[in-house]
Write a protein that holds these residues in place. Structure first.
Motif, PDB file in Angstrom:
ATOM      1  N   LEU A  73      20.057  -5.836  -9.691  1.00 26.06           N
ATOM      2  CA  LEU A  73      19.536  -4.470  -9.703  1.00 26.06           C
ATOM      3  C   LEU A  73      20.278  -3.634  -8.672  1.00 26.06           C
ATOM      4  O   LEU A  73      20.616  -4.118  -7.584  1.00 26.06           O
ATOM      5  CB  LEU A  73      18.038  -4.474  -9.388  1.00 26.06           C
ATOM      6  N   ASP A  74      20.505  -2.369  -9.001  1.00 21.68           N
ATOM      7  CA  ASP A  74      21.169  -1.472  -8.067  1.00 21.68           C
ATOM      8  C   ASP A  74      20.161  -0.741  -7.192  1.00 21.68           C
ATOM      9  O   ASP A  74      20.282  -0.692  -5.979  1.00 21.68           O
ATOM     10  CB  ASP A  74      22.034  -0.469  -8.826  1.00 21.68           C
ATOM     11  N   THR A  75      19.134  -0.180  -7.814  1.00 30.91           N
ATOM     12  CA  THR A  75      18.087   0.535  -7.081  1.00 30.91           C
ATOM     13  C   THR A  75      16.733   0.194  -7.677  1.00 30.91           C
ATOM     14  O   THR A  75      16.630  -0.263  -8.822  1.00 30.91           O
ATOM     15  CB  THR A  75      18.296   2.060  -7.148  1.00 30.91           C
ATOM     16  N   VAL A  76      15.680   0.427  -6.891  1.00 32.25           N
ATOM     17  CA  VAL A  76      14.300   0.314  -7.377  1.00 32.25           C
ATOM     18  C   VAL A  76      13.556   1.555  -6.909  1.00 32.25           C
ATOM     19  O   VAL A  76      13.887   2.137  -5.866  1.00 32.25           O
ATOM     20  CB  VAL A  76      13.609  -0.963  -6.841  1.00 32.25           C
ATOM     21  N   PRO A  77      12.557   1.991  -7.672  1.00 37.25           N
ATOM     22  CA  PRO A  77      11.819   3.193  -7.279  1.00 37.25           C
ATOM     23  C   PRO A  77      10.944   2.945  -6.056  1.00 37.25           C
ATOM     24  O   PRO A  77      10.763   1.808  -5.608  1.00 37.25           O
ATOM     25  CB  PRO A  77      10.981   3.512  -8.525  1.00 37.25           C
ATOM     26  N   ALA A  78      10.385   4.025  -5.536  1.00 40.04           N
ATOM     27  CA  ALA A  78       9.580   3.946  -4.319  1.00 40.04           C
ATOM     28  C   ALA A  78       8.173   3.430  -4.579  1.00 40.04           C
ATOM     29  O   ALA A  78       7.409   3.227  -3.627  1.00 40.04           O
ATOM     30  CB  ALA A  78       9.517   5.319  -3.652  1.00 40.04           C
ATOM     31  N   ALA A  79       7.796   3.199  -5.831  1.00 43.00           N
ATOM     32  CA  ALA A  79       6.439   2.739  -6.149  1.00 43.00           C
ATOM     33  C   ALA A  79       6.235   1.312  -5.664  1.00 43.00           C
ATOM     34  O   ALA A  79       7.190   0.521  -5.573  1.00 43.00           O
ATOM     35  CB  ALA A  79       6.210   2.824  -7.660  1.00 43.00           C
ATOM     36  N   PRO A  80       4.999   0.934  -5.363  1.00 44.16           N
ATOM     37  CA  PRO A  80       4.729  -0.444  -4.918  1.00 44.16           C
ATOM     38  C   PRO A  80       5.190  -1.475  -5.945  1.00 44.16           C
ATOM     39  O   PRO A  80       4.897  -1.363  -7.134  1.00 44.16           O
ATOM     40  CB  PRO A  80       3.208  -0.463  -4.746  1.00 44.16           C
ATOM     41  N   ALA A 119       8.969  -0.946   2.276  1.00 43.34           N
ATOM     42  CA  ALA A 119       7.882  -0.918   3.247  1.00 43.34           C
ATOM     43  C   ALA A 119       7.874  -2.182   4.104  1.00 43.34           C
ATOM     44  O   ALA A 119       7.462  -2.142   5.270  1.00 43.34           O
ATOM     45  CB  ALA A 119       6.539  -0.755   2.533  1.00 43.34           C
ATOM     46  N   ALA A 120       8.329  -3.303   3.537  1.00 43.19           N
ATOM     47  CA  ALA A 120       8.362  -4.573   4.273  1.00 43.19           C
ATOM     48  C   ALA A 120       9.368  -5.491   3.600  1.00 43.19           C
ATOM     49  O   ALA A 120       9.803  -5.246   2.463  1.00 43.19           O
ATOM     50  CB  ALA A 120       6.981  -5.222   4.310  1.00 43.19           C
ATOM     51  N   ALA A 121       9.738  -6.549   4.300  1.00 40.03           N
ATOM     52  CA  ALA A 121      10.661  -7.551   3.752  1.00 40.03           C
ATOM     53  C   ALA A 121      10.265  -8.922   4.283  1.00 40.03           C
ATOM     54  O   ALA A 121       9.886  -9.062   5.452  1.00 40.03           O
ATOM     55  CB  ALA A 121      12.104  -7.240   4.123  1.00 40.03           C
ATOM     56  N   LEU A 122      10.356  -9.922   3.400  1.00 36.70           N
ATOM     57  CA  LEU A 122      10.151 -11.322   3.781  1.00 36.70           C
ATOM     58  C   LEU A 122      11.480 -12.044   3.633  1.00 36.70           C
ATOM     59  O   LEU A 122      12.118 -11.980   2.577  1.00 36.70           O
ATOM     60  CB  LEU A 122       9.105 -11.993   2.887  1.00 36.70           C
ATOM     61  N   LEU A 123      11.901 -12.743   4.668  1.00 38.27           N
ATOM     62  CA  LEU A 123      13.127 -13.539   4.649  1.00 38.27           C
ATOM     63  C   LEU A 123      12.705 -15.003   4.681  1.00 38.27           C
ATOM     64  O   LEU A 123      12.375 -15.540   5.746  1.00 38.27           O
ATOM     65  CB  LEU A 123      14.014 -13.181   5.847  1.00 38.27           C
ATOM     66  N   LEU A 124      12.709 -15.635   3.509  1.00 41.74           N
ATOM     67  CA  LEU A 124      12.137 -16.979   3.376  1.00 41.74           C
ATOM     68  C   LEU A 124      13.191 -18.068   3.567  1.00 41.74           C
ATOM     69  O   LEU A 124      14.385 -17.833   3.389  1.00 41.74           O
ATOM     70  CB  LEU A 124      11.487 -17.133   1.996  1.00 41.74           C
ATOM     71  N   ARG A 137       0.820  -1.212   0.000  1.00 43.81           N
ATOM     72  CA  ARG A 137       0.000   0.000   0.000  1.00 43.81           C
ATOM     73  C   ARG A 137       0.855   1.263   0.000  1.00 43.81           C
ATOM     74  O   ARG A 137       0.411   2.312  -0.479  1.00 43.81           O
ATOM     75  CB  ARG A 137      -0.914   0.006   1.230  1.00 43.81           C
ATOM     76  N   THR A 138       2.088   1.156   0.522  1.00 41.03           N
ATOM     77  CA  THR A 138       2.906   2.365   0.685  1.00 41.03           C
ATOM     78  C   THR A 138       4.241   2.305  -0.035  1.00 41.03           C
ATOM     79  O   THR A 138       4.953   3.321  -0.085  1.00 41.03           O
ATOM     80  CB  THR A 138       3.164   2.625   2.187  1.00 41.03           C
ATOM     81  N   GLY A 139       4.641   1.156  -0.583  1.00 35.96           N
ATOM     82  CA  GLY A 139       5.941   1.113  -1.242  1.00 35.96           C
ATOM     83  C   GLY A 139       6.322  -0.283  -1.663  1.00 35.96           C
ATOM     84  O   GLY A 139       5.511  -1.230  -1.604  1.00 35.96           O
TER      85      GLY A 139
END
Length: 715
Positions: free
Chosen positions: A511-518, A536-541, A414-416
């Motif tokens: 990838l070096d960077t990604v934009p702030a869009a979801p 906004a969040a991270a999953l460590l699987l 929802r936010t990034g």
């Protein structure tokens, strides 16, 4: 030609047996008659210091010494200490030219010093050529290379191959820029978040040499903090050197230094620059035009003048360990430089290695950390999903992601962007029978089957496709994934969130960077791109895949990789959440939840101290065939307190897979023995191993034996 041998001796086959006694006596410093140089060619010699002491570029231990050559009059001006030269060396090829004998083939080398007399009484061969008048090997770099060779039981020539980049004539002809004046002292900036951060910068700016183990706060500020430490060192009129794991990290520090100091004050030394540009940058550093360096592993030898600070970022990364002989580690090389040059030392990371904890425990370095309240404000919220939770979770049984992970993804999108860390690349790297769980293997070579893409099975060893697999144990035809790769995870998430873009970052494409869009960003460990404004969040699987490795450092490495990903997530106050799928009671998982990598490293260090494991003890690995290892161990005059562990069989090198350093060639069975010594005996062990290996090479023993000091994995 040599202070120990005459011309035509000492080639790749080693000196003749009758000369070994003379070699040993000369190494011990015995009195050898000195003589004015004579040459085979009878050429006119330089009037002043007509003897050149040369290090030939042969990385074999029994030739790890200097050889004397005569300096012809026409090369007198260019043949200065530190230049590259070419000399005739070896017994295999002699020829007669114009009635004069010339021995050996041409080989590269470095002119170490000029002398009036030679220790060798016979005729000397003359220098064949001065490759370039550019002095690339100074006294400080030579001393460092010798110290590294002694520490790792290697040859000086091998170390110099790592330390001095290949020559580019066009780069040498190019004039280096004029050095810029020292910049003003920087303000503390975000260093103010650390308890002793401003004092550390003040010490650097005033010419001090503080030594610190820095536990960086999560977030992107670490690169700017390194830049401020470099700027403070330049303020004192001294140089600075920063070593980072990869080119992406180097680019971030490079941008931070440029933003703080402007262009022209530092050099970027990475392999991405290309040979000519990199050599030009290296020359600018050696000539004193540039006083600060940031670079990857090879930059650890950069000849920075008046060195005031050496720093290494993320010293637990495997990229800091050199794969070419004698396989030094960047952190240990910088520790040697800090001791030799009496300069400041900084080891920093979001995590903390056991080696860094030992530096603090011994009192050699001071901790540079933030208070717990500051850590809580900067870190994201970390939640865990263990085996018990998975067993009760209907969503986890139907798919790989538990309900808590799905919820974190939905809320984060929802936010990034949301980061998903997967331990394995590929589609389905490991498969098993769905009925009896037996591993799926190739019918031709018994290698493991993997799914490169949906529906296609291929053997990881021989590469053959399997179209009609069935389980030999139970006869089943259905497969299940033992380990799911990054591409399969991206595919599953793409189906679950069809309106959200999915990006992958791994070895094939980082990838070096990604934009702030979801967006969903699926990455393997170490390849995580930086998100604008943070994830906004991270999953460590699949945490079990990293914790289950049979290695001493498995817990430390897992925590470092988890924290490296979690540090890219927004703080908890901004809604940042991390979900790790691993058993919550395990020590690395608890350290991640509390964001306490230093406490974890301290406890690991205490346990290794009790068990006598590195880094408390020094250890060497000796590998080869069973007969060769036994013969070598019998010849080593180890210190009295040395302990031999093993030998044990080594895993074979799989067909089609790259051969790891120290691993057996394909089709051969090797063994490995570990030699362990307590603190204080590491230098004696390295010297004993080097002596035994040199004697073995001089005898021309056929079976190879690999020796590695401080192996990164001891299994």
């Amino acid at each position: 030609m040599s202070s120990d041998n005459g011309p035509g001796d000492g080639g790749a086959e080693g000196p003749p047996p009758e000369q070994l006694a003379l070699i040993r006596e000369s190494v011990r410093g015995a009195d050898v008659p000195r003589a004015k140089p004579r040459t085979w060619r009878g050429a006119a010699l330089a009037k002043d210091r007509p003897v050149a002491r040369v290090l030939v570029d042969k990385g074999v231990l029994h030739l790890d010494r200097y050889f004397d050559y005569a300096v012809p009059e026409e090369l007198d001006a260019d043949a200065q200490p530190g230049v590259r030269v070419r000399v005739r060396f070896g017994a295999g090829r002699h020829r007669v030219r114009d009635g004069r004998r010339e021995g050996g083939g041409l080989i590269d080398g470095y002119l170490i010093e000029r002398r009036d007399e030679s220790d060798y009484a016979g005729p000397l061969a003359a220098l064949a050529q001065v490759v370039s008048p550019e002095p690339v090997l100074g006294e400080e770099l030579l001393g460092l290379a010798r110290a590294v060779a002694d520490r790792y039981a290697g040859s000086l020539a091998d170390v110099l191959q790592l330390a001095v980049p290949p020559r580019s004539a066009r780069a040498e002809k190019r004039a280096s820029p004029q050095p810029l004046p020292a910049p003003p002292a920087p303000d503390a900036g975000t260093w103010a978040r650390y308890e002793h951060g401003p004092a550390f910068l003040d010490a650097l700016a005033s010419g001090g040499s503080p030594r610190a183990a820095w536990n960086a706060l999560p977030g992107p500020e670490w690169s700017e903090e390194i830049a401020r430490a470099v700027a403070a060192t330049l303020t004192s009129g001294r140089g600075a050197l920063v070593v980072v794991p990869d080119g992406r990290t180097a680019a971030r520090v490079d941008a931070a230094l440029t933003g703080l100091l402007g262009k022209g004050r530092h050099a970027l030394l990475t392999a991405d620059a290309g040979p000519e540009k990199r050599y030009a940058q290296w020359l600018a550093v050696r000539r004193g035009s540039v006083r600060a360096v940031v670079g990857t592993r090879a930059a650890m030898f950069a000849p920075v003048r008046d060195l005031g600070l050496v720093a290494v970022w993320d010293d637990g990364d495997d990229s800091h360990s050199e794969q070419h002989a004698p396989q030094p580690h960047a952190r240990d090389v910088l520790l040697l430089r800090a001791s030799l040059d009496k300069c400041a030392f900084l080891v920093g990371s979001w995590s903390c290695t056991v080696e860094a904890a030992q530096l603090v425990e011994s009192g050699w370095a001071r901790p540079l950390t933030a208070g717990r309240e500051q850590v809580r404000r900067a870190a994201p919220l970390v939640r865990t999903v263990g085996d018990t939770d998975l067993a009760r979770d209907e969503a986890a049984r139907a798919a790989r992601l538990p309900s808590l992970a799905w919820q974190a993804v939905r809320e984060g999108l929802r936010t990034g962007p949301v980061l998903v860390q997967v331990p394995r690349r590929g589609y389905v790297p490991r498969l098993a029978c769905a009925q009896c769980r037996a591993p799926a293997r190739c019918a031709h070579c018994a290698g493991p089957l993997q799914a490169q893409d949906a529906g296609a099975l291929r053997c990881e060893w021989c590469g053959r496709e399997e179209h009609s697999w069935h389980c030999p144990e139970c006869g089943g035809f259905r497969l299940r994934a033992q380990v799911v790769g990054a591409r399969r995870t991206a595919e599953e998430l793409g189906r679950a969130f069809p309106a959200v873009p999915v990006r992958t970052s791994g070895r094939e494409h980082v990838l070096d960077t990604v934009p702030a869009a979801p967006a969903l960003v699926v990455s393997t460990p170490g390849a995580e791109p930086v998100a604008e404004g943070g994830y906004a969040a991270a999953l460590l699987l699949d945490g079990w895949a990293m914790l289950g490795r049979p290695d001493l450092r498995s817990g430390e490495d897992a925590l470092r990789r988890w924290i490296g990903a979690a540090a890219l997530v927004r703080p908890q106050s901004d809604g940042g959440t991390v979900v790790v799928v691993a058993e919550p009671t395990l020590r690395p998982v608890q350290a991640l939840v509390r964001w306490d990598p230093v406490g974890f490293a301290v406890r690991e260090l205490a346990e290794r101290s009790e068990l006598g494991f590195p880094p408390v003890s020094r250890m060497a690995a000796v590998s080869g065939t069973a007969e060769a290892v036994a013969e070598f161990l019998a010849a080593v005059e180890s210190p009295p307190d040395a302990e031999v562990l093993g030998p044990v069989p080594l895993p074979p090198t799989l067909p089609g897979r790259p051969r790891r350093p120290g691993a057996p060639p394909p089709g051969e069975q090797w063994e490995r023995a570990l030699i362990r010594v307590p603190p204080g005996s590491g230098s004696a062990l390295a010297a004993a191993l080097k002596t035994a290996q040199a004697a073995r090479m001089a005898r021309g023993s056929g079976e190879p034996v690999r020796v590695r000091i401080d192996p990164p994995d001891i299994g």
